[in-house]
Design an enzyme around this catalytic site. Structure first.
Site, PDB file in Angstrom:
ATOM      1  CB  SER A 143      98.221 -45.387 -21.178  1.00 26.85           C
ATOM      2  OG  SER A 143      98.553 -44.544 -22.264  1.00 26.85           O
ATOM      3  CE1 TYR A 156      93.040 -43.490 -21.928  1.00 29.10           C
ATOM      4  CE2 TYR A 156      95.260 -42.622 -22.179  1.00 29.10           C
ATOM      5  CZ  TYR A 156      94.354 -43.658 -22.329  1.00 29.10           C
ATOM      6  OH  TYR A 156      94.770 -44.873 -22.843  1.00 29.10           O
TER       7      TYR A 156
END
Ligand SMILES: NC(=O)c1ccc[n+]([C@@H]2O[C@H](COP(=O)([O-])OP(=O)(O)OC[C@H]3O[C@@H](n4cnc5c(N)ncnc54)[C@H](O)[C@@H]3O)[C@@H](O)[C@H]2O)c1
Length: 251
Positions: A143, A156
């Site tokens: 990401s 995350y």
């Protein structure tokens, strides 16, 4: 792209980026194993590929369970004789949009289990098979949050930085074995995961788009293109790299 008859497993292939990636591999003539914790969704994706004339199967796999990852890869090799490409895409966003001091341990352990340990398990078992073949490519879905700081979601952020680190370290170990390992770092992309983020605040969409030079979210198909390219022979001298597909957000 050179993907004809490649045997490909995609985790988290039941929706979003994983589903788009599975379908794109199918359109390029690959043999696709669409795997997801949600078997019904994975089966729907496999059916779409088959209806379009491709070869596909669905598998139920929770990437946090090592035995299930082992079965996924063993069953694929039993059915198709090899594993050419492993796409480690399964991931969750985490429920806890709070700062680090308030981040719940429950959320931390859940996110790390899927996004980080799941990628480790899948890479480990895929590598064992690819070593036997002396060939393989692995694409991990990291990401933008694995390259840049992002507030209010430490687990995350930690998990995606870990995916980038694991990609580079494993690539260093296996380059001489003809196994390439790369990662794609998507920016904000339409999917269930993005919907969850957008629901955190009424003005979230407007807020996020301010940081995207192209002023729009990505589409899952656009991320799939980069994943397929990294998996294919078209990128055959690349390993240990990340490709950012984010409409310029990282700028
Ligand atoms: N959408 C974005 O904006 C964005 C941005 C950057 C990175 N990503 C990454 O892209 C990947 C795909 O996400 P998406 O946006 O398509 O989200 P999504 O929620 O649409 O898809 C994720 C898929 O993973 C599956 N999954 C969840 N837990 C699993 C588990 N334990 N085992 C196996 N499968 C599991 C889900 O069932 C789902 O089908 C994730 O790794 C995510 O972190 C997404």
């Amino acid at each position: 792209m050179d993907l004809e008859n490649k045997v490909v497993i995609i985790t988290g292939a039941g929706s979003g980026i994983g589903a788009a990636t599975a379908k794109l591999f199918g359109r390029h003539g690959a043999i696709v194993v669409a795997s997801d914790i949600n078997l019904e969704n994975a089966q729907n994706v496999a059916d779409v590929i088959k209806e379009a004339g491709g070869t596909a199967a669905a598998a139920k796999t929770d990437v946090t369970k090592f035995e299930e990852v082992q079965s996924l890869i063993a069953d694929t090799v039993k059915d198709y004789k090899r594993l050419d490409v492993m796409v480690n895409n399964a991931g969750i966003g985490g429920a806890n949009q709070k700062k680090t001091a308030e981040h719940t341990h429950e959320d931390w352990h859940k996110v790390i289990a899927v996004n980080q340990t799941g990628v480790f398990y899948c890479m480990q078992v895929a590598l064992q098979q690819m070593m036997k073949q002396e060939y393989g490519t692995i694409v991990n879905v990291a990401s933008l949050a694995g390259l840049k700081a992002s507030g209010n979601n430490l687990s995350y952020s930690a998990s995606k930085f870990a995916v980038v680190g694991m990609t580079k370290s494993a690539a260093l170990e296996y380059g001489h074995k003809n196994i390439r390992i790369n990662a794609v770092c998507p920016g904000y992309t339409h999917s269930a995961l993005l919907d969850q983020l957008l629901s955190a605040r009424d003005d979230m969409e407007e807020l996020l788009k301010r940081y995207i030079p192209m002023r729009r979210f990505g589409e899952a198909d656009e991320i799939a293109e980069a994943i397929c390219w990294l998996a294919s022979e078209n990128s055959k001298f690349m390993t240990g790299q990340t490709i950012t597909v984010d409409g310029g957000t990282s700028l």
